[in-house]
Write a protein that holds these residues in place. Sequence first.
Motif, short mmCIF file in Angstrom:
data_model
loop_
_atom_site.label_atom_id
_atom_site.label_comp_id
_atom_site.label_asym_id
_atom_site.label_seq_id
_atom_site.Cartn_x
_atom_site.Cartn_y
_atom_site.Cartn_z
N THR A 175 55.37 -38.63 29.57
CA THR A 175 55.51 -37.43 30.42
C THR A 175 55.39 -36.16 29.60
OG1 THR A 175 56.97 -38.68 31.91
CG2 THR A 175 57.02 -36.27 32.07
N GLN A 176 55.93 -36.18 28.36
CA GLN A 176 55.84 -35.00 27.50
C GLN A 176 54.41 -34.73 27.07
OE1 GLN A 176 58.08 -35.31 23.87
NE2 GLN A 176 57.69 -33.21 23.24
N SER A 177 53.66 -35.78 26.74
CA SER A 177 52.27 -35.61 26.31
C SER A 177 51.38 -35.11 27.43
CB SER A 177 51.71 -36.94 25.78
OG SER A 177 52.44 -37.40 24.67
N LEU A 178 51.71 -35.48 28.66
CA LEU A 178 50.89 -35.10 29.82
C LEU A 178 51.27 -33.75 30.39
CD1 LEU A 178 50.84 -38.56 31.65
CD2 LEU A 178 48.95 -37.51 30.42
N GLU A 179 52.34 -33.17 29.88
CA GLU A 179 52.83 -31.90 30.41
C GLU A 179 51.77 -30.80 30.29
OE1 GLU A 179 55.48 -29.55 32.38
OE2 GLU A 179 55.84 -31.64 31.82
N THR A 237 38.93 -25.86 39.94
CA THR A 237 38.47 -27.21 39.59
C THR A 237 39.41 -28.25 40.20
OG1 THR A 237 37.69 -26.33 37.47
CG2 THR A 237 37.86 -28.72 37.68
N PRO A 238 38.88 -29.24 40.91
CA PRO A 238 39.73 -30.28 41.51
C PRO A 238 40.58 -31.00 40.46
CG PRO A 238 37.48 -30.42 42.37
CD PRO A 238 37.46 -29.44 41.24
N LEU A 239 41.76 -31.43 40.86
CA LEU A 239 42.66 -32.09 39.92
C LEU A 239 42.06 -33.38 39.37
CD1 LEU A 239 46.13 -31.61 41.68
CD2 LEU A 239 45.21 -30.36 39.73
N TYR A 240 41.35 -34.13 40.22
CA TYR A 240 40.77 -35.38 39.72
C TYR A 240 39.74 -35.11 38.63
CZ TYR A 240 36.08 -35.13 41.78
OH TYR A 240 34.79 -34.78 42.05
N HIS A 241 39.01 -33.98 38.74
CA HIS A 241 38.02 -33.64 37.73
C HIS A 241 38.71 -33.23 36.43
CE1 HIS A 241 33.99 -32.51 36.38
NE2 HIS A 241 34.56 -31.47 35.79
N GLN A 242 39.81 -32.48 36.53
CA GLN A 242 40.57 -32.11 35.33
C GLN A 242 41.11 -33.36 34.64
OE1 GLN A 242 43.48 -28.93 35.77
NE2 GLN A 242 42.48 -28.23 37.66
N ARG A 246 53.88 -39.63 36.63
CA ARG A 246 54.07 -38.77 35.47
C ARG A 246 53.36 -37.43 35.63
NH1 ARG A 246 53.16 -43.17 30.52
NH2 ARG A 246 54.65 -44.73 31.31
N LEU A 247 52.23 -37.42 36.33
CA LEU A 247 51.47 -36.19 36.51
C LEU A 247 51.84 -35.44 37.79
CD1 LEU A 247 48.00 -37.59 35.43
CD2 LEU A 247 49.22 -35.74 34.27
N ARG A 248 52.67 -36.07 38.63
CA ARG A 248 53.10 -35.48 39.90
C ARG A 248 51.91 -35.19 40.82
NH1 ARG A 248 56.03 -32.67 35.96
NH2 ARG A 248 58.24 -33.22 35.85
N ILE A 249 51.01 -36.18 40.90
CA ILE A 249 49.86 -36.08 41.78
C ILE A 249 49.77 -37.38 42.59
CG2 ILE A 249 48.54 -34.50 40.31
CD1 ILE A 249 47.02 -36.87 39.20
N SER A 250 48.85 -37.44 43.53
CA SER A 250 48.72 -38.62 44.37
C SER A 250 47.94 -39.72 43.67
CB SER A 250 48.02 -38.26 45.68
OG SER A 250 46.65 -37.96 45.44
N ARG A 251 48.14 -40.96 44.13
CA ARG A 251 47.39 -42.08 43.58
C ARG A 251 45.90 -41.94 43.90
NH1 ARG A 251 49.71 -47.98 44.66
NH2 ARG A 251 47.74 -48.38 43.56
N VAL A 252 45.60 -41.31 45.02
CA VAL A 252 44.19 -41.11 45.39
C VAL A 252 43.49 -40.26 44.34
CG1 VAL A 252 42.63 -40.08 47.08
CG2 VAL A 252 44.64 -41.37 47.86
N THR A 253 44.18 -39.21 43.85
CA THR A 253 43.60 -38.33 42.83
C THR A 253 43.38 -39.10 41.53
OG1 THR A 253 44.69 -36.40 43.78
CG2 THR A 253 43.95 -36.22 41.50
N VAL A 254 44.35 -39.92 41.14
CA VAL A 254 44.21 -40.74 39.93
C VAL A 254 43.04 -41.71 40.09
CG1 VAL A 254 45.30 -42.47 38.47
CG2 VAL A 254 46.64 -40.53 39.31
N ARG A 255 42.97 -42.35 41.26
CA ARG A 255 41.91 -43.33 41.51
C ARG A 255 40.53 -42.69 41.43
NH1 ARG A 255 43.51 -45.05 46.29
NH2 ARG A 255 45.04 -46.43 45.33
N GLN A 256 40.39 -41.47 41.97
CA GLN A 256 39.11 -40.76 41.89
C GLN A 256 38.70 -40.50 40.45
OE1 GLN A 256 40.29 -37.45 44.60
NE2 GLN A 256 38.31 -37.79 45.58
#
Length: 302
Positions: free
Chosen positions: A43-47, A56-61, A90-100
């Motif tokens: 979580t600290q590394s991903l902060e 820019t969309p979150l999935y692209h970032q 850990r990133l506080r985003i949706s699984r859909v965004t991670v999957r993309q």
Amino acid sequence: MAQAGAWMEAPGGFAVTVKYSYIDISLRLFRTWPPHSVDPFTTQSLEGILRRDLHTPLYHQLQAFLRTLIERGDIGDGEQLPREEELARRLRISRVTVRQALQVLADDGLLVRQRGRGTRVTGGKLRTSTIPMPLKTPLGELMHSLSTLAGNTQVRLLGWERVIPPEPIRALFDSAPDEALVRCVRVRSRHGHPFGYYTSWTRTAHPDFNANQLAHGPRIELFRRCGIHFTQVQQTVSALRVGAVAAAHLEMSPGQAVLTLERHSYGSTRQLLDLLEIQYRPDQLRYQMRMDYETINPETPV
């Protein structure tokens, strides 16, 4: 004997010749894995790697961040990534965004995704050693050239803090667990055009090494004033993809290629005093090297 120099050309035709006391021009067959490695997915590394204030969309970032880790060898070939739900938490985003994001990298051949077995890296670099080819020239000329560069460009201070560094940085400095370092983030421009994103860590307790001084003057002058003297500098130049935060300040899109320079500056006892990473816009700055061969023994075959 080989002599080396480099030219940095900024917008408007301004050029600086830079010569180095020690240039680590390593023939990198594969990226070296640091001896003191840490999990890049804590979580600290991903902060702070994702910014919601950008267009820019979150999935692209996220895919740009993961792509950089893979291409740099920070996560090696065959390694398993955390599960989708764990990354999302850990990133506080949706699984859909991670999957993309993961699917983009899988389509590019960098990841393999298997139901029930997770996601692993397939296009990463192996972690083996490098073959160093050092070249030596006077260090004083580097300091003079850096002063010239600073005097002909403008700098904007984005952040300053005196903090306990994260484990990867602490390991490089070999600092005590409770030793604070100065972290500084700046952007350098010429004629209003940003060309360099600078992130540095400095070992100093001097009170003058503060935000006000860093915002109004070059670091090279501040080093002298604070009694920080370097006897050796090692540099590595790489082509990497820019992250979302640096991209916003460099007026680029996340994932675009940048010329990345990492500079380690050491004191007389071979103790690391300063660590600097610069991400240069390739369309705004050119890094050129010249090497002249001087024959020491005329009978020595080349």
